[in-house]
Design a protein around this motif. Structure first.
Motif, PDB file in Angstrom:
ATOM      1  N   GLN A 281       0.809  -1.338   0.100  1.00 23.81           N
ATOM      2  CA  GLN A 281       0.113  -0.310  -0.030  1.00 23.81           C
ATOM      3  C   GLN A 281       0.562   1.023   0.039  1.00 23.81           C
ATOM      4  OE1 GLN A 281      -3.651  -0.682  -0.467  1.00 23.81           O
ATOM      5  NE2 GLN A 281      -3.292  -1.482  -0.256  1.00 23.81           N
ATOM      6  N   PHE A 282       0.082   2.383  -0.495  1.00 29.27           N
ATOM      7  CA  PHE A 282       1.560   3.373  -0.594  1.00 29.27           C
ATOM      8  C   PHE A 282       0.163   4.512  -1.146  1.00 29.27           C
ATOM      9  CE2 PHE A 282       0.624   1.866  -5.633  1.00 29.27           C
ATOM     10  CZ  PHE A 282       0.570   3.659  -5.903  1.00 29.27           C
ATOM     11  N   ASP A 283       0.767   5.455  -0.634  1.00 26.89           N
ATOM     12  CA  ASP A 283      -0.435   7.352  -0.820  1.00 26.89           C
ATOM     13  C   ASP A 283       0.870   7.668  -1.543  1.00 26.89           C
ATOM     14  OD1 ASP A 283      -2.657   6.675   0.820  1.00 26.89           O
ATOM     15  OD2 ASP A 283      -0.855   7.606   2.985  1.00 26.89           O
ATOM     16  N   TRP A 284      -0.137   8.137  -2.906  1.00 25.46           N
ATOM     17  CA  TRP A 284       1.225   9.433  -3.921  1.00 25.46           C
ATOM     18  C   TRP A 284       1.005  10.761  -3.219  1.00 25.46           C
ATOM     19  CZ3 TRP A 284       2.413   7.158  -8.003  1.00 25.46           C
ATOM     20  CH2 TRP A 284       1.881   6.590  -8.133  1.00 25.46           C
ATOM     21  N   LEU A 285       2.656  10.994  -2.766  1.00 26.76           N
ATOM     22  CA  LEU A 285       3.180  12.867  -2.504  1.00 26.76           C
ATOM     23  C   LEU A 285       3.224  13.381  -3.651  1.00 26.76           C
ATOM     24  CD1 LEU A 285       6.445  11.784  -0.651  1.00 26.76           C
ATOM     25  CD2 LEU A 285       3.218  11.708   0.613  1.00 26.76           C
ATOM     26  N   ARG A 286       3.089  13.550  -5.047  1.00 26.59           N
ATOM     27  CA  ARG A 286       3.426  13.652  -6.220  1.00 26.59           C
ATOM     28  C   ARG A 286       2.544  12.711  -7.067  1.00 26.59           C
ATOM     29  NH1 ARG A 286       7.424  17.378  -7.076  1.00 26.59           N
ATOM     30  NH2 ARG A 286       6.666  18.478  -6.525  1.00 26.59           N
ATOM     31  N   ALA A 287       1.260  12.476  -7.771  1.00 28.68           N
ATOM     32  CA  ALA A 287       1.108  12.621  -8.482  1.00 28.68           C
ATOM     33  C   ALA A 287       1.281  11.715  -9.188  1.00 28.68           C
ATOM     34  CB  ALA A 287      -0.709  12.471  -8.690  1.00 28.68           C
ATOM     35  N   PRO A 288       1.490  10.433 -10.464  1.00 24.20           N
ATOM     36  CA  PRO A 288       1.911  11.260 -11.965  1.00 24.20           C
ATOM     37  C   PRO A 288       2.042  12.783 -12.974  1.00 24.20           C
ATOM     38  CG  PRO A 288       2.326   9.061 -11.854  1.00 24.20           C
ATOM     39  CD  PRO A 288       0.949   9.507 -10.486  1.00 24.20           C
ATOM     40  N   GLU A 289       2.608  13.200 -13.090  1.00 28.87           N
ATOM     41  CA  GLU A 289       1.935  14.599 -14.373  1.00 28.87           C
ATOM     42  C   GLU A 289       3.759  14.295 -14.757  1.00 28.87           C
ATOM     43  OE1 GLU A 289       2.293  17.942 -10.755  1.00 28.87           O
ATOM     44  OE2 GLU A 289       4.667  17.290 -10.239  1.00 28.87           O
ATOM     45  N   THR A 290       3.138  15.132 -16.243  1.00 25.05           N
ATOM     46  CA  THR A 290       4.106  15.234 -17.178  1.00 25.05           C
ATOM     47  C   THR A 290       4.611  16.779 -18.094  1.00 25.05           C
ATOM     48  OG1 THR A 290       3.510  12.920 -18.416  1.00 25.05           O
ATOM     49  CG2 THR A 290       4.525  14.409 -19.759  1.00 25.05           C
ATOM     50  N   GLY A 291       5.540  16.766 -17.954  1.00 25.95           N
ATOM     51  CA  GLY A 291       6.670  17.881 -17.667  1.00 25.95           C
ATOM     52  C   GLY A 291       7.167  18.435 -18.267  1.00 25.95           C
ATOM     53  N   GLY A 292       8.070  19.657 -18.765  1.00 22.63           N
ATOM     54  CA  GLY A 292       8.816  19.523 -19.895  1.00 22.63           C
ATOM     55  C   GLY A 292      10.149  19.990 -18.467  1.00 22.63           C
ATOM     56  N   VAL A 293      11.801  19.396 -18.869  1.00 20.19           N
ATOM     57  CA  VAL A 293      12.690  20.001 -18.135  1.00 20.19           C
ATOM     58  C   VAL A 293      13.501  20.839 -19.390  1.00 20.19           C
ATOM     59  CG1 VAL A 293      12.593  19.081 -16.239  1.00 20.19           C
ATOM     60  CG2 VAL A 293      13.889  17.914 -18.653  1.00 20.19           C
TER      61      VAL A 293
ATOM     62  N   LEU B 252       5.995   8.780  -4.053  1.00 26.97           N
ATOM     63  CA  LEU B 252       5.089   7.839  -3.449  1.00 26.97           C
ATOM     64  C   LEU B 252       5.897   7.875  -2.120  1.00 26.97           C
ATOM     65  CD1 LEU B 252       6.230   4.621  -3.800  1.00 26.97           C
ATOM     66  CD2 LEU B 252       5.312   5.211  -5.277  1.00 26.97           C
ATOM     67  N   ARG B 253       4.743   7.332  -1.067  1.00 29.38           N
ATOM     68  CA  ARG B 253       4.856   7.445  -0.009  1.00 29.38           C
ATOM     69  C   ARG B 253       4.502   5.671   0.362  1.00 29.38           C
ATOM     70  NH1 ARG B 253       3.591  11.138   3.574  1.00 29.38           N
ATOM     71  NH2 ARG B 253       5.699  11.749   4.066  1.00 29.38           N
ATOM     72  N   LEU B 254       5.277   4.733   1.240  1.00 29.27           N
ATOM     73  CA  LEU B 254       4.745   3.826   1.364  1.00 29.27           C
ATOM     74  C   LEU B 254       4.029   2.805   2.691  1.00 29.27           C
ATOM     75  CD1 LEU B 254       7.948   0.992   0.325  1.00 29.27           C
ATOM     76  CD2 LEU B 254       5.882   1.548  -0.611  1.00 29.27           C
ATOM     77  N   SER B 255       3.307   2.768   3.040  1.00 27.84           N
ATOM     78  CA  SER B 255       2.597   2.430   4.343  1.00 27.84           C
ATOM     79  C   SER B 255       3.579   2.062   5.450  1.00 27.84           C
ATOM     80  CB  SER B 255       1.519   1.606   4.893  1.00 27.84           C
ATOM     81  OG  SER B 255       2.267   0.056   4.352  1.00 27.84           O
ATOM     82  N   SER B 256       4.779   1.576   5.245  1.00 22.68           N
ATOM     83  CA  SER B 256       5.847   1.537   5.988  1.00 22.68           C
ATOM     84  C   SER B 256       6.501   3.112   6.376  1.00 22.68           C
ATOM     85  CB  SER B 256       6.951   0.783   5.988  1.00 22.68           C
ATOM     86  OG  SER B 256       6.656   1.433   4.375  1.00 22.68           O
ATOM     87  N   GLY B 257       6.416   3.738   5.389  1.00 23.83           N
ATOM     88  CA  GLY B 257       7.243   5.364   5.845  1.00 23.83           C
ATOM     89  C   GLY B 257       7.942   5.338   4.540  1.00 23.83           C
ATOM     90  N   GLU B 258       9.243   4.720   3.976  1.00 23.43           N
ATOM     91  CA  GLU B 258       9.896   4.862   2.530  1.00 23.43           C
ATOM     92  C   GLU B 258       9.215   5.892   2.015  1.00 23.43           C
ATOM     93  OE1 GLU B 258      10.525   1.257   5.434  1.00 23.43           O
ATOM     94  OE2 GLU B 258       9.035   2.034   4.064  1.00 23.43           O
ATOM     95  N   VAL B 259       9.890   6.551   1.229  1.00 27.01           N
ATOM     96  CA  VAL B 259       9.396   7.779  -0.189  1.00 27.01           C
ATOM     97  C   VAL B 259      10.125   7.154  -1.449  1.00 27.01           C
ATOM     98  CG1 VAL B 259       9.472  10.159  -0.638  1.00 27.01           C
ATOM     99  CG2 VAL B 259       8.898   9.432   2.114  1.00 27.01           C
ATOM    100  N   GLY B 260       9.413   6.845  -2.114  1.00 28.23           N
ATOM    101  CA  GLY B 260      10.415   7.037  -3.432  1.00 28.23           C
ATOM    102  C   GLY B 260       9.857   7.639  -4.549  1.00 28.23           C
ATOM    103  N   HIS B 261      11.040   7.783  -5.262  1.00 27.97           N
ATOM    104  CA  HIS B 261      10.739   8.888  -6.652  1.00 27.97           C
ATOM    105  C   HIS B 261      10.710   8.333  -7.599  1.00 27.97           C
ATOM    106  CE1 HIS B 261      10.792  12.332  -3.762  1.00 27.97           C
ATOM    107  NE2 HIS B 261      11.943  11.487  -3.203  1.00 27.97           N
ATOM    108  N   GLY B 262      10.280   9.006  -9.012  1.00 31.15           N
ATOM    109  CA  GLY B 262      10.338   7.837 -10.432  1.00 31.15           C
ATOM    110  C   GLY B 262      10.039   9.370 -10.734  1.00 31.15           C
ATOM    111  N   TYR B 263      11.669   9.481 -12.391  1.00 25.72           N
ATOM    112  CA  TYR B 263      11.642  10.734 -13.258  1.00 25.72           C
ATOM    113  C   TYR B 263      12.123   9.675 -14.512  1.00 25.72           C
ATOM    114  CZ  TYR B 263      11.785  14.425 -10.176  1.00 25.72           C
ATOM    115  OH  TYR B 263      10.736  15.900  -9.127  1.00 25.72           O
ATOM    116  N   VAL B 264      11.264  10.130 -15.731  1.00 24.61           N
ATOM    117  CA  VAL B 264      11.818   9.364 -16.579  1.00 24.61           C
ATOM    118  C   VAL B 264      11.417  10.038 -18.291  1.00 24.61           C
ATOM    119  CG1 VAL B 264      10.824   6.708 -15.806  1.00 24.61           C
ATOM    120  CG2 VAL B 264       9.010   8.310 -16.801  1.00 24.61           C
ATOM    121  N   GLN B 265      12.104   9.512 -18.719  1.00 29.30           N
ATOM    122  CA  GLN B 265      12.200  10.051 -20.105  1.00 29.30           C
ATOM    123  C   GLN B 265      10.560   9.916 -20.909  1.00 29.30           C
ATOM    124  OE1 GLN B 265      14.866   9.860 -23.169  1.00 29.30           O
ATOM    125  NE2 GLN B 265      14.086  11.027 -25.205  1.00 29.30           N
ATOM    126  N   GLY B 266       9.234  11.491 -21.330  1.00 21.99           N
ATOM    127  CA  GLY B 266       8.502  10.904 -21.869  1.00 21.99           C
ATOM    128  C   GLY B 266       7.547  11.313 -20.995  1.00 21.99           C
TER     129      GLY B 266
END
Length: 155
Positions: A42-54, A79-93
């Motif tokens: 289980q996890f909660d979104w800290l920042r839902a997937p969003e697309t933009g430019g860099v 996202l944050r897991l129910s156990s507290g760990e935070v994960g980030h994902g950045y991908v091209q496209g």
């Protein structure tokens, strides 16, 4: 003025390496490897997937003054897991699922399951990335032309 990046700890460098690997991995391959994993926690979104430019910046010769090279589309999430760990994902496209899977792996790599996840997901991705790099290098090497001057024996 020194623009060199600060020294990273071993843990920071390891995280940087797996985030880079996840960002560059083919989305379908990451999805296939993640499908073999036990149930996603289980996890909660800290920042839902969003697309933009860099803005991409470059330096002439790697040392010159920085200049704007162009823009690139990027999808990110956190996202944050129910156990507290935070994960980030950045991908091209624009692949939101790819960013989500990358964030999930990042978060799980900070748990007790890191060793199993490294073996089941990261190591196959790293092996395949290296094989692809070697294949491209061999293909490029086959087109290499070696120019040299040969003495013809004339005075």
């Amino acid at each position: 003025m020194d623009h060199s990046p600060p020294e990273l700890s071993e843990a920071q460098q390891a995280r940087k390496d797996w985030l880079s690997l996840l960002a560059k991995a083919p989305a379908a391959r990451l999805e296939a490897l993640m499908a073999l994993q036990p149930e996603v926690p289980q996890f909660d979104w800290l920042r839902a997937p969003e697309t933009g430019g860099v803005m991409l910046r470059g330096r002439a010769g790697g040392t010159g003054a920085p200049f704007n090279l162009g823009e690139m589309t990027v999808t990110r999430c956190a996202l944050r897991l129910s156990s507290g760990e935070v994960g980030h994902g950045y991908v091209q496209g624009r692949d939101k699922h790819h960013a989500e899977r990358a964030a999930m792996v990042d978060a799980l790599m900070q748990t007790a399951h890191a060793g199993a996840l490294r073996e089941a997901v990261l190591e196959p991705l790293a092996f395949e990335a290296e094989a692809t790099r070697q294949t491209k290098a061999a293909k490029a090497g086959a087109t290499k032309v070696d120019f040299f001057t040969m003495v013809r024996g004339e005075d």
